[in-house]
Design a protein around this motif. Structure first.
Motif, short mmCIF file in Angstrom:
data_model
loop_
_atom_site.label_atom_id
_atom_site.label_comp_id
_atom_site.label_asym_id
_atom_site.label_seq_id
_atom_site.Cartn_x
_atom_site.Cartn_y
_atom_site.Cartn_z
N ALA A 194 -13.13 -2.61 6.16
CA ALA A 194 -11.84 -1.94 6.36
C ALA A 194 -10.78 -2.95 6.75
O ALA A 194 -11.06 -3.94 7.43
CB ALA A 194 -11.98 -0.87 7.44
N LEU A 195 -9.53 -2.71 6.31
CA LEU A 195 -8.45 -3.67 6.54
C LEU A 195 -8.15 -3.88 8.02
O LEU A 195 -7.82 -4.99 8.43
CB LEU A 195 -7.18 -3.19 5.83
N LYS A 196 -8.28 -2.86 8.83
CA LYS A 196 -7.93 -2.97 10.25
C LYS A 196 -9.11 -3.40 11.13
O LYS A 196 -8.98 -3.45 12.35
CB LYS A 196 -7.40 -1.63 10.74
N SER A 197 -10.25 -3.70 10.55
CA SER A 197 -11.42 -4.04 11.35
C SER A 197 -11.33 -5.47 11.87
O SER A 197 -10.78 -6.36 11.22
CB SER A 197 -12.70 -3.86 10.53
N THR A 198 -11.88 -5.69 13.06
CA THR A 198 -11.91 -7.01 13.67
C THR A 198 -13.31 -7.61 13.52
O THR A 198 -14.25 -6.91 13.15
CB THR A 198 -11.55 -6.92 15.17
N LYS A 199 -13.44 -8.89 13.83
CA LYS A 199 -14.74 -9.55 13.73
C LYS A 199 -15.75 -8.90 14.68
O LYS A 199 -16.92 -8.75 14.34
CB LYS A 199 -14.61 -11.04 14.03
N LYS A 200 -15.31 -8.52 15.86
CA LYS A 200 -16.20 -7.88 16.84
C LYS A 200 -16.70 -6.54 16.30
O LYS A 200 -17.89 -6.23 16.41
CB LYS A 200 -15.43 -7.68 18.15
N MET A 201 -15.81 -5.75 15.68
CA MET A 201 -16.20 -4.46 15.13
C MET A 201 -17.19 -4.64 13.98
O MET A 201 -18.16 -3.90 13.86
CB MET A 201 -14.97 -3.70 14.62
N ILE A 202 -16.95 -5.64 13.13
CA ILE A 202 -17.83 -5.90 11.99
C ILE A 202 -19.20 -6.34 12.48
O ILE A 202 -20.23 -5.88 11.98
CB ILE A 202 -17.21 -6.97 11.07
N LYS A 203 -19.24 -7.21 13.48
CA LYS A 203 -20.51 -7.69 14.02
C LYS A 203 -21.32 -6.54 14.62
O LYS A 203 -22.51 -6.39 14.34
CB LYS A 203 -20.26 -8.76 15.08
N ASP A 204 -20.68 -5.72 15.43
CA ASP A 204 -21.37 -4.59 16.06
C ASP A 204 -21.92 -3.62 15.02
O ASP A 204 -23.05 -3.15 15.12
CB ASP A 204 -20.44 -3.86 17.02
N GLU A 205 -21.12 -3.32 14.00
CA GLU A 205 -21.54 -2.37 12.96
C GLU A 205 -22.71 -2.94 12.15
O GLU A 205 -23.66 -2.22 11.85
CB GLU A 205 -20.36 -2.07 12.04
N ALA A 206 -22.67 -4.23 11.80
CA ALA A 206 -23.74 -4.84 11.01
C ALA A 206 -25.04 -4.88 11.80
O ALA A 206 -26.12 -4.59 11.26
CB ALA A 206 -23.35 -6.24 10.57
N GLU A 207 -24.96 -5.24 13.08
CA GLU A 207 -26.17 -5.30 13.90
C GLU A 207 -26.76 -3.90 14.10
O GLU A 207 -27.98 -3.74 14.13
CB GLU A 207 -25.86 -5.96 15.24
N LYS A 208 -25.91 -2.89 14.19
CA LYS A 208 -26.39 -1.52 14.36
C LYS A 208 -26.97 -0.97 13.05
O LYS A 208 -28.03 -0.35 13.05
CB LYS A 208 -25.23 -0.64 14.83
N MET A 209 -26.28 -1.20 11.92
CA MET A 209 -26.71 -0.64 10.63
C MET A 209 -27.98 -1.29 10.11
O MET A 209 -28.88 -0.60 9.63
CB MET A 209 -25.61 -0.84 9.58
N PHE A 210 -28.05 -2.62 10.17
CA PHE A 210 -29.13 -3.34 9.52
C PHE A 210 -30.18 -3.88 10.49
O PHE A 210 -31.21 -4.39 10.06
CB PHE A 210 -28.56 -4.50 8.69
N GLY A 211 -29.92 -3.84 11.79
CA GLY A 211 -30.89 -4.33 12.76
C GLY A 211 -31.11 -5.83 12.69
O GLY A 211 -32.24 -6.31 12.75
N VAL A 212 -30.02 -6.60 12.55
CA VAL A 212 -30.10 -8.05 12.43
C VAL A 212 -29.26 -8.70 13.52
O VAL A 212 -28.47 -8.03 14.20
CB VAL A 212 -29.60 -8.53 11.05
N LYS A 213 -29.41 -10.01 13.69
CA LYS A 213 -28.63 -10.78 14.66
C LYS A 213 -27.61 -11.60 13.88
O LYS A 213 -27.96 -12.48 13.09
CB LYS A 213 -29.57 -11.69 15.46
N VAL A 214 -26.31 -11.32 14.09
CA VAL A 214 -25.23 -12.03 13.40
C VAL A 214 -24.83 -13.24 14.24
O VAL A 214 -24.53 -13.11 15.42
CB VAL A 214 -24.03 -11.09 13.17
N VAL A 215 -24.81 -14.42 13.59
CA VAL A 215 -24.45 -15.66 14.28
C VAL A 215 -22.97 -15.98 14.12
O VAL A 215 -22.30 -16.36 15.07
CB VAL A 215 -25.31 -16.84 13.75
N ALA A 216 -22.44 -15.82 12.89
CA ALA A 216 -21.04 -16.17 12.62
C ALA A 216 -20.45 -15.22 11.59
O ALA A 216 -21.17 -14.68 10.76
CB ALA A 216 -20.94 -17.60 12.12
N ILE A 217 -19.14 -15.03 11.68
CA ILE A 217 -18.43 -14.18 10.73
C ILE A 217 -17.18 -14.90 10.26
O ILE A 217 -16.43 -15.46 11.06
CB ILE A 217 -18.01 -12.84 11.38
#
Length: 97
Positions: free
Chosen positions: A28-51
């Protein structure tokens, strides 16, 4: 936090980057890196190192009949996962002959 990650980007370049644990998504255009990281870790169950995020501006085009149109802008995010995390976006199956 709903609908932050819209869909995965699948191209030759992004499939090649998946070997290095880098996955690309339209977000989404208004999403921040923190929001993207939290959503990815929640959806896929992975550990995000960098965005890394990339914003694409809207562009104008013209048809053969000289009518103008606008392609909407979008935002792309490239997520680098830790070495012990794995994400399967699509199954790599055997090719049938």
């Amino acid at each position: 936090m709903n609908n932050v990650i819209l869909k995965a980007v699948v191209s030759e370049k992004t499939v090649g980057l998946q070997k290095d644990n880098v996955f690309t998504f339209l977000v989404a255009l208004k999403s921040t890196k923190k929001m993207i990281k939290d959503e990815a870790e929640k959806m896929f169950g992975v550990k995000v190192v960098a965005i890394s995020t990339i914003n694409y501006k809207p562009t104008q085009g013209r048809t053969m009949k000289k009518t103008k149109f606008t392609k909407s802008g979008y935002k792309k995010a490239m997520l680098k996962l830790s070495k012990d995390s794995k994400m399967l976006l699509f199954e790599e199956g055997k090719k049938e002959k």
